[in-house]
Design an enzyme around this catalytic site. Structure first.
Site: not given
Length: 325
Positions: A58, A60, A107, A189, A204, A231-233, A241
């Site tokens: 839904g 991101g 869920d 990571y 993960k 990586g960071p997106i 968070r």
């Protein structure tokens, strides 16, 4: 005297490196060489007559991957706990692409809810050809402040949720003698481990072990399993968070050799390729898409990138004058 001079020069170099570091935080000119291209990469119709199921679809990254697959012809089913968000996303993507997108509440932490969700998927569209396990949860916390509930919340969503979805769908696919592509979205990571996100790192890593194991075991049933380590997106949910003050984002680009964050479109294109018929010989693969961040933070001396040519001259003179072993 020589020792004092050495310490003075070293302090000067450190100060200079700090100034360079601050400047690099603000501008990373090499990013001009690595501008993102987010147009859909695969040929039109690459997923015609295919059904794709995306958890966390839904918002991101999940929404971006759903949009790309729908543009390529897939009939998509998206799932998460928030049905209102899912329904709005499904309607918006369907209008944009002209292909039906179904919204199913689920869920993933609850195996019975997962089983009912798969029943709904079968009734709506049939068993999927593409399954993307994207649902996740994360927050930053010193491990000494981590509660059992905090640990359980993340591991239930990430590891147990992925396992419940994968095993439920996998068993039904085996029974129906239908092949499929499974894809999991993890993180860089998962490989290295990381403080302050210990439940996520552990979960993960477990997901990666699960997918590598099933790639070996269930290939005989026509199923393949692959992993993307982004990586960071920047997405609203994750960054709220993980970087609530915004300070982390400012320093993050310094350790990414391409000088920028990734984009949702880049991940969506890679996910589409790995899930497509163009990648049927790919199974058990872990693909890192991070602008070079992992290799940069792994190299012990990579921070020397901030040393200026004049500072290198001074250090080289000091090194040449060093006597003994």
């Amino acid at each position: 005297m020589a020792a004092a001079l050495f310490r003075g020069r070293a302090a000067s170099l450190v100060a200079g490196r700090k100034n360079v570091f601050s400047a690099l935080q603000l501008t990373r000119p090499q990013s001009n060489f690595f501008a993102p291209v987010e147009d859909v990469m695969l040929p039109s119709g690459s997923f015609n007559n295919k059904v794709a199921f995306i958890t966390g679809g839904g918002t991101g990254l999940g929404r971006a991957m759903t949009t790309t697959l729908s543009q390529l012809g897939a009939q998509c089913v998206i799932a998460s706990r928030k049905l209102d968000v899912l329904q709005q996303t499904a309607e918006e993507i369907g209008k944009e692409t002209g292909n039906k997108v179904h919204a199913v509440q689920c869920d993933v932490r609850d195996p019975q809810a997962v089983s009912k969700c798969v029943d709904q998927i079968e009734a709506l569209a049939g068993l999927p050809d593409v399954i993307i396990n994207n649902a996740a949860g994360n927050f930053i916390s010193p491990s000494e402040r981590l509660s059992p509930n905090g640990w359980k919340t993340i591991t239930d969503i990430v590891l147990n949720g992925t396992a419940f979805v994968t095993l439920e769908l996998g068993k039904r696919l085996i029974q129906k003698q239908k092949g499929a592509s499974f894809l999991a979205i993890t993180t860089i990571y998962a490989e290295s481990g990381s403080g302050f996100v210990v439940p996520s790192a552990s979960a993960k890593a477990g997901v990666e072990a699960l997918y590598k194991s099933l790639a070996a075991e269930w290939g005989r049933y026509g199923q393949r399993f692959n992993i993307i380590q982004p990586g960071p997106i920047k997405t609203k949910g994750a960054f709220s968070r993980l970087d609530p003050t915004g300070a982390f984002e400012k320093s993050m680009k310094h350790r990414i050799p391409t000088g920028r964050l990734g984009t949702k479109g880049e991940i969506a294109n890679l996910a589409a390729y790995m899930s497509s018929d163009f990648a049927t010989w790919m199974s058990g693969a872990v693909i890192r898409l991070d602008g070079g961040e992992y290799v940069f933070i792994s190299g012990e001396f990579n921070n020397l990138i901030s040393v200026t040519p004049d500072q290198w001259k001074a250090m080289e003179a000091m090194i040449r004058n060093t006597k003994g072993s």
